[in-house]
Design an enzyme around this catalytic site. Structure first.
Site, PDB file in Angstrom:
ATOM      1  N   CYS A 403      -3.193   6.098  -2.509  1.00 52.95           N
ATOM      2  CA  CYS A 403      -4.239   6.881  -1.856  1.00 52.95           C
ATOM      3  C   CYS A 403      -4.234   8.333  -2.353  1.00 52.95           C
ATOM      4  CB  CYS A 403      -4.101   6.798  -0.340  1.00 52.95           C
ATOM      5  SG  CYS A 403      -5.596   7.269   0.548  1.00 52.95           S
ATOM      6  N   HIS A 534      -4.114   0.791   0.188  1.00 47.08           N
ATOM      7  CA  HIS A 534      -2.769   0.843   0.766  1.00 47.08           C
ATOM      8  C   HIS A 534      -2.138  -0.555   0.720  1.00 47.08           C
ATOM      9  CE1 HIS A 534      -2.791   4.935   2.616  1.00 47.08           C
ATOM     10  NE2 HIS A 534      -4.104   4.755   2.555  1.00 47.08           N
ATOM     11  N   GLU A 536       0.819  -1.478   1.066  1.00 43.44           N
ATOM     12  CA  GLU A 536       1.931  -1.668   2.000  1.00 43.44           C
ATOM     13  C   GLU A 536       1.517  -2.367   3.282  1.00 43.44           C
ATOM     14  OE1 GLU A 536       0.387   2.589   2.625  1.00 43.44           O
ATOM     15  OE2 GLU A 536       0.826   1.268   0.938  1.00 43.44           O
TER      16      GLU A 536
END
Length: 631
Positions: A403, A534, A536
């Site tokens: 990001c 993202h 994750e």
């Protein structure tokens, strides 16, 4: 539908989220479909506008919901796909009731906390508990709903929720409602004795509010003694087997195992009359978690990663990032050593303001085998992130930008490779001469809450060309399209893309319009990748995020080895597949080794080929990010 309510006492942050996730894991491993709800008694509508220092990171769901980080724990443990409605806040409840009052639903009546607010809470829970959370079988509704109530018993803001569940237990019936209370058992160093009074007081208050715990979970540094357990049983009106001890563990993967060992499954089966088969000597339902915890504890080879962020004083600010790094390290058979580097401390002015912090920060960065620059908002610390990207680019250090880290890499490249010294983001400098990062026109809104580009979106890898080497595509299993979750308001300015790519930074992934840059790589670099999304958020303990795996493999010099290539070759596995393939790392010990103890590459290849052939599911051209690597 069975409901399990988790409450906490004595202190906040006691671990209710991990306990809730662990209970769900045990039940799911025994064949039940589990969903989860997190109740946050603050007046905010959602977590989207919080500083990470308030409640930790903001977790993003598939539908774009910005929610409490505990929902990330639920998704990782349960491998579920939750909805924004699974996070209930006081703000959402009051907003719904007030809107209904304005529409005339309560015409002629006085709208009150009881019954209108409490009824709304109960209706919300009943509705959300029936929403499917399994992507593989969206027609199946959950059997169990686990509800975690934020805060501690006695907090004034949580009273409407406590009252709602006092009523709810009678509405759904005794065999459909189960109360778990998580409490602290402190052990003062001055005496070394475990104290039960805080737990007694907390349970007494909970019972005074109309809820009696069916299970008391005692959090402590060390396992509680039988004497302490009996004392809590006597004074808290529960049987001894309804008091369990959860002490500080080597990893959170141990918590479900601890709970299972202490017989919580039997307690649930007796109290809720659930169709659970229970433990069997022939079937170890928790075997995957047991293997996971054992492997985590046995890791010895270290890999040092520097996390260069703005919110490094509070670990929960990067909860999902840290979890994804741990998942990837486990997959690569490496023990993660994480160095937190405050990006502000890397900036030149710190030489004079605080030279010790400056040199410590650069020492950590220079000593790392790989660098991760995560997301963030605002001007503070951005120059430090840009310097970290420059260090990695010029020194051939493995780098992963997420990001704002992605945007920082673009800014640094534009400044130092293209010579655009004033290149910047309009978020930081609205008057920049070269706005290489700009505000997205379709997300320009003066209101901050819920107005970013949020949720699960597609990223399309560019056509394979010799001039476009794509490590990320390989890490994702050579698929054409992936889906990842997003949370951003700024993007790469399309008018600079051609110049940037001509200088060697290739945008290997774009959105479905082809205008929005999603992923980049550098030519001729050990590993320099950055993504706007993202990854994750979709990382799982048994299915780590491919970009994070790439960083760990590169940092531990495994990315271009036979092992690294073979790990990537196993990537394409449909998330909806019903075929279970054992973990790669579980099979590697079966391969013969050389005399020096190293794995024999040819034998490893043979094992992996056999493993790959075990799947009869054809590879798809579209992959969910978390469906890759291991299942």
């Amino acid at each position: 539908m069975k409901y399990i309510l988790i409450t906490g006492g004595v202190i906040s942050g006691i671990g209710k989220g991990v306990i809730a996730s662990s209970i769900g894991t045990i039940l799911k491993c025994n064949g039940l479909e589990v969903t989860a709800i997190k109740i946050d008694p603050y007046i905010n509508i959602d977590a989207g506008t919080f500083s990470p220092y308030e409640h930790g990171e903001v977790f993003v769901l598939d539908d774009g919901g910005e929610v409490d980080l505990d929902l990330g724990n639920y998704e990782r443990f349960l491998d579920a796909t939750l909805h924004s409605e699974n996070n209930i806040t006081t703000g959402k409840i009051y907003q719904k009731v007030i809107n209904e009052e304005r529409e005339g639903k309560y015409l002629g009546k006085t709208v009150q906390v009881v019954p209108h607010i409490t009824d709304c809470i109960q209706e919300w829970v009943e509705h959300v508990s029936k929403l499917p959370v399994c992507k593989a079988n969206e027609s199946r509704t959950p059997d169990i709903c686990i509800i975690e109530m934020g805060g501690t018993i006695g907090d004034i803001e949580g009273m409407p929720f406590v009252e709602a569940f006092r009523q709810f237990q009678f509405k759904v019936g005794r065999t459909n409602f189960f109360s778990v209370h998580v409490s602290l058992v402190p052990q003062p160093k001055s005496t070394g004795e475990q104290k039960t009074k805080p737990t007694q007081a907390s349970v007494r208050e909970l019972r005074g509010l109309g809820l009696s715990p069916d299970l008391i979970v005692c959090r402590s540094e060390d396992p509680i003694s039988e004497e302490v357990k009996m004392k809590i049983s006597n004074f808290c009106h529960v049987a001894p087997h309804q008091v369990i001890s959860i002490h500080d563990c080597t990893s959170i993967y141990r918590v479900p195992l601890l709970m299972e060992q202490q017989g919580v499954l039997e307690v649930f089966r007796e109290r809720l009359l659930m169709p659970i088969l229970g433990p069997s000597p022939l079937v170890d339902s928790m075997s995957k978690w047991r293997d996971l915890a054992d492997r985590f504890d046995k890791l010895t080879d270290e890999t040092v990663i520097a996390l260069v962020g703005k919110y490094t004083k509070f670990e929960d600010s990067y909860a999902s990032v840290i979890k994804a790094l741990k998942h990837a390290s486990l997959a690569a058979n490496r023990k993660l050593i994480l160095k937190y580097v405050c990006s502000e401390d890397l900036e030149p002015q710190m030489v004079n303001e605080n030279p010790v912090k400056y040199h410590d920060a650069w020492g950590s960065l220079v000593g790392a085998q790989g660098v991760l620059v995560p997301g963030g908002f605002g001007y503070r610390g951005v120059d430090g992130k840009i310097l970290a990207a420059q260090w990695c680019r010029e020194r051939n250090v493995p780098f992963l930008g997420i990001c704002l880290g992605f945007q920082s890499a673009v800014i640094e490249f534009a400044r130092n490779k293209l010579g655009l010294k004033d290149a910047h983001s309009t978020e930081i400098n609205p008057d920049a001469e070269h706005p290489v990062i700009m505000n997205m026109p379709d997300h320009s809104n003066p209101k901050l809450g819920g107005t970013m580009r949020l949720g699960r979106k597609a990223t399309i890898f560019m056509p394979k060309e010799p001039s476009r080497p794509c490590r990320l595509r390989k890490l994702y299993g050579n698929v054409d399209v992936i889906e990842e979750r997003h949370r951003h308001r700024y993007e790469v300015n399309p008018s600079y893309v051609e110049r940037i790519e001509a200088a060697g930074m290739i945008f290997v992934g774009k959105d479905d319009t082809g205008q929005r840059m999603e992923a980049l790589e550098l030519k001729d670099h050990a590993f320099f990748c950055a993504v706007q999304y993202h990854p994750e958020y979709l990382s799982r303990p048994l299915r780590p995020s491919p970009p994070y795996v790439g960083l760990i493999l590169a940092a531990s010099t495994q990315l271009d080895t036979d092992l690294g290539r073979n790990l990537r070759s196993l990537a394409v596995r449909s998330r909806n597949s019903s075929i279970n393939i054992p973990l790669v790392k579980d099979l590697l010990p079966l391969a013969p080794t050389k005399e020096n103890g190293e794995l024999n590459p040819s034998e490893v290849k043979s094992v992996l080929e056999k493993l790959a052939s075990a799947s009869t599911t054809p590879a798809k051209s579209t992959a969910s990010a978390s469906s890759t690597f291991f299942d």
